[in-house]
Design an enzyme around this catalytic site. Sequence first.
Site, short mmCIF file in Angstrom:
data_model
loop_
_atom_site.label_atom_id
_atom_site.label_comp_id
_atom_site.label_asym_id
_atom_site.label_seq_id
_atom_site.Cartn_x
_atom_site.Cartn_y
_atom_site.Cartn_z
N THR A 75 40.30 38.03 34.64
CA THR A 75 39.40 38.66 33.68
C THR A 75 40.05 38.70 32.30
OG1 THR A 75 40.32 40.88 34.04
CG2 THR A 75 38.44 40.21 35.42
N ASP A 76 39.20 38.77 31.28
CA ASP A 76 39.69 39.25 30.00
C ASP A 76 39.99 40.74 30.18
OD1 ASP A 76 40.39 39.47 27.32
OD2 ASP A 76 38.65 38.36 26.61
N TRP A 77 40.73 41.31 29.24
CA TRP A 77 41.24 42.66 29.43
C TRP A 77 40.10 43.68 29.44
CZ3 TRP A 77 44.48 39.41 30.48
CH2 TRP A 77 45.82 39.68 30.73
#
EC number: 3.2.1.21
Length: 866
Positions: free
Chosen positions: A284-286
């Site tokens: 995932t992106d953060w």
Amino acid sequence: MAAFPAYLALLSYLVPGALSHPEAKTLTSRASTEAYSPPYYPAPNGGWISEWASAYEKAHRVVSNMTLAEKVNLTSGTGIYMGPCAGQTGSVPRFGIPNLCLHDSPLGVRNSDHNTAFPAGITVGATFDKDLMYERGVGLGEEARGKGINVLLGPSVGPIGRKPRGGRNWEGFGADPSLQAFGGSLTIKGMQSTGAIASLKHLIGNEQEQHRMSSVITQGYSSNIDDRTLHELYLWPFAESVRAGAGSVMIAYNDVNRSACSQNSKLINGILKDELGFQGFVVTDWLAHIGGVSSALAGLDMSMPGDGAIPLLGTSYWSWELSRSVLNGSVPVERLNDMVTRIVATWYKMGQDKDYPLPNFSSNTEDETGPLYPGALFSPSGIVNQYVNVQGNHNVTARAIARDAITLLKNNDNVLPLKRNNTLKIFGTDAGTNSDGINSCTDKGCNKGVLTMGWGSGTSRLPYLITPQEAIANISSNAGFHITDTFPSGVTAGPDDIAIVFINSDSGENYITVDGNPGDRTLAGLHAWHNGDNLVKAAAEKFSNVVVVVHTVGPILMEEWIDLDSVKAVLVAHLPGQEAGWSLTDILFGDYSPSGHLPYTIPHSESDYPESVGLIAQPFGQIQDDYTEGLYIDYRHFLKANITPRYPFGHGLSYTTFNFTEPNLSIIKALDTAYPAARPPKGSTPTYPTAKPDASEVAWPKNFNRIWRYLYPYLDNPEGAAANSSKTYPYPDGYTTEPKPAPRAGGAEGGNPALWDVTFSVQVKVTNTGSRDGRAVAQLYVELPSSLGLDTPSRQLRQFEKTKILAAGESEVLTLDVTRKDLSVWDVVVQDWKAPVNGEGVKIWVGESVADLRVGCVVGEGCSTL
């Protein structure tokens, strides 16, 4: 902790646990007027590509002997600020696997020390130099490895630059899929040659910063992209980068076709893992993780930084919740095994099991000692920064990139190059430094002094900065400096004096707002910041010879001053990083001829763009960002709409001139079928026992010393979770455990290997016909025939090559290869790439920009100079 305010700003965009965003609901939106992402299950297992076979065999041996806790530990981050890096997984000490460090950025190590701040991706794209793209990747990888970073979060090939005001376009390589593809794939090859894992990002449709993330009142926007446009434009650089062997792919925050990227089964399972044959792991992106079971089933492999809806509270969608889901059967153990195997296989593939350094820096503090887990209420302390110098000679590469990217747009009366005895007057704060300190603004969240990069997580601290002011003063004793954005009164101008005016335009990530611009260039638009247009006009009134130097994240409007008689020359220096000054004076004073070319189009007006690529917003409800312009962004749109831009894509002048002669078109492999040869069959994948693990494997170890907020895989009552395995759980609409037939467009990393068969080759002789040394770029564009039955852009960049430095009168023969895929369109019915048989009707153009074509070839008829 320098990064702390930045992440606190993310809290205003968080995904709350109460927000209704189930995959099942998304997938039932079937109205013809609504975008729809069909289900694609189950998640394909990795390991069937021969190039990855050895790594998967090693991973299989290890994963076969892991406990449930050990497996979960590698899929989940330990929590925000719970280690030295932007994110880190748990570890498996029993098998020598450390906490894997994932860290920014695409242009250098973020929030660290003694590292190189390379030029940004858009600057690299402007070089049109494949060697420099690769060399920068090597430098990034060496510095990541030297700091103990396992996964460097880059390169970025999304956004592609659909929206000229988009905040993070500068992290990528330009507004064209092929330019992005070469930049991304060569960066990955360079990075991973050092053993560092590249994390290709952001998949997909993150073309605007505002409203990309979900909040307590609305979901992040949905990028609604039709299948053909997705494949031919936005997916193109991802496919090429997967083919280059990318070890990781980062998923974007936004939805695609009304399904969140982090749990979009069509995007991850269907396209990335099955069609493109991606063998690494998906992260995932953060804080883009918005659901537990649904994301695992959709193909997500790693959650970063591991936290749930609201970070700092110690909650998670995975960690112990993933342990629970495996025990109760809602996540099949086969899916978890593949998740872990992908991660461990990538670790082995890059050789990180052999003497790979542990992190020796902290992104949370510049102090030598500090808390080991800064996000914990109580944390043990120790040495967190060892100040390891990883720069090597990377400043040489950084300077070469910044120099070779500089793009000369205009040079009336050959005012450039300057002579060392010219009387110069320099104007604009963009020529100077940030008086508060070159790294005083967190993540470059200000625009003070020369613009070296945009702002956000894609930045790096500057180890030093050579400003244009310093570099010019070092060369010229006749230079006067007015480092102000208001034209000073009392300035005198001799008839031969030359004014150099510095202006810029900035943008970045949406957790920081700079001068009213929340990431995207919302307030400033495409105009110069800090009174730049007026500064140029004021100088033009006073001086007969004005040179404008532009540092910019992307297209910038010049109409207020570009046609003024006294504005003799314009240089776009893009985002040069730490070598801003030296790279510029290399060009200004003629040590090198400029050889950069625009990686985007510069318009006369923002109204020249299609309305659909403007920034989009609405107060309530999910924003539907419909990609109605289809394939027609940037230069493709300008050609279709018959709009002459101010400066076309690929434009760039030199201090010398070049001729393109003796073109020749060769058939390398006949296009005797419309569709490529049948894909090779899938190889075997690792198999594991399918029995559920024993609940005791995730029980808390005896006398275990817990760290508050650290995310663990353990459960207080694992037996209770296992007891719920008889319950029936709701699954996403369309979920099945029956494997789908292998997609015909797949077969290897990136897709069917036949797509990369070289079909035609164009050779052209490039001769320096001027009086100075210089380098030329040959850009190859294709025009596909109407016989394909589809509307296609009249020009599409597919290849480019750059000459060596040619002396006056010297020549070099360049060879530009064209593949089957280069000549194909995506057939949405057949779900495969279709090319004109025998290349009939294909036209191939070669020139120095999309509007300056020197050679024309017609398949079957040959080539001629234009």
